[in-house]
Scaffold this active site. Structure first.
Site: not given
Ligand code: GLP
Length: 252
Positions: A154-156, A158, A173
């Protein structure tokens, strides 16, 4: 550590003692449920952070008879596209670091598929969520934290209400994964991940982080206002979460 949230933080001298603490918490929950004749539903993570914890669970199985026969697992994420037999896959990682060494029924193991067509993804993810719910929800969710503040993938950006879905990986990432794939160009650009809300529904969450390189993001995730730009900040809203840190990760 001073925090503005209700998150419990436990700091250990080193990652071995910290990992053993988490492994023993997991083992206690499994034993409690085994005695009550109930299954234990675990949400599991990959990456370097949980490896020693898995080692201790394997030891507890081999030397102290801890049984995983009534344990069901759901992993957080998998790269996409990804062949499950590839040594780079999280399927392979979990087999090598845990499942091949314990008495778990492989039918009870779930790792998100990395080999779906884009058309298949929606139904697959809905089914993954439904399986977790049908099992009774996650008793324990194990997390690491990425340098972007991601949990799972869940990246920035999300959203808080996100569920299991396909995501695009952040550049940071991809850069962090590059050594595992012999270069950033070979890192898959997408992944399937449990969502923020999937994680938040777990009854108990342990987030593990080791080393100075995690200190800054650990500090931000505990002390920043809740923001989708640092998805781990959502955990401040969880009523039963522990950050388990070594001295390096707690340094800030
Ligand atoms: C990957 C995984 C995350 C993990 C993170 C940190 O991106 N998808 O679940 O928490 O890396 O990895 P490590 O534990 O190796 O620092």
């Amino acid at each position: 550590m001073n925090t503005t949230s209700s998150v419990v933080t436990k700091v250990y001298d080193n990652k071995t003692t910290a990992s053993n603490y988490v492994a023993h918490q997991v083992a206690e929950k499994i034993k409690e449920n085994n005695t009550a004749g109930k299954p234990t539903i675990l949400g599991l993570a990959t990456g370097s952070s949980p490896i020693e914890m898995y080692k201790e669970l394997i030891r507890l199985h081999k030397e102290e008879g801890l049984s995983f026969k009534n344990v069901m697992t759901f992993n957080l994420d998998e790269y996409m596209p990804m062949d499950h037999s590839s040594e780079k896959s999280y399927h392979y990682f979990m087999d090598v670091n845990l499942f091949n060494h314990i008495d778990i029924n492989k039918d009870n193991v779930h790792v998100p598929a990395g080999n779906l067509t884009e058309e298949e993804v929606g139904a697959y993810c809905a089914d993954y969520e439904a399986k977790i719910e049908k099992a009774g929800g996650l008793d324990i969710q194990i997390l690491g934290i990425g340098r972007t503040g991601h949990v799972g993938f869940n990246e920035p950006g999300s959203p808080e209400d996100s569920i299991t879905r396909m995501v695009t990986l952040n550049k940071v990432t991809i850069a962090d994964a590059a050594p595992d794939f012999d270069g950033a160009d070979n890192v898959p650009k997408k992944a399937i991940t449990m969502g923020v809300s999937t994680i938040m529904k777990a009854k108990k969450v342990y987030l593990m982080a080791w080393g100075e390189k995690k200190a800054e993001i650990v500090k931000e995730s505990l002390n920043n206002a809740i923001t989708d730009q640092v998805p781990a900040t959502y955990l401040q809203k969880h009523s039963n979460v522990e950050y388990v840190l070594d001295k390096g990760a707690a340094g800030e």
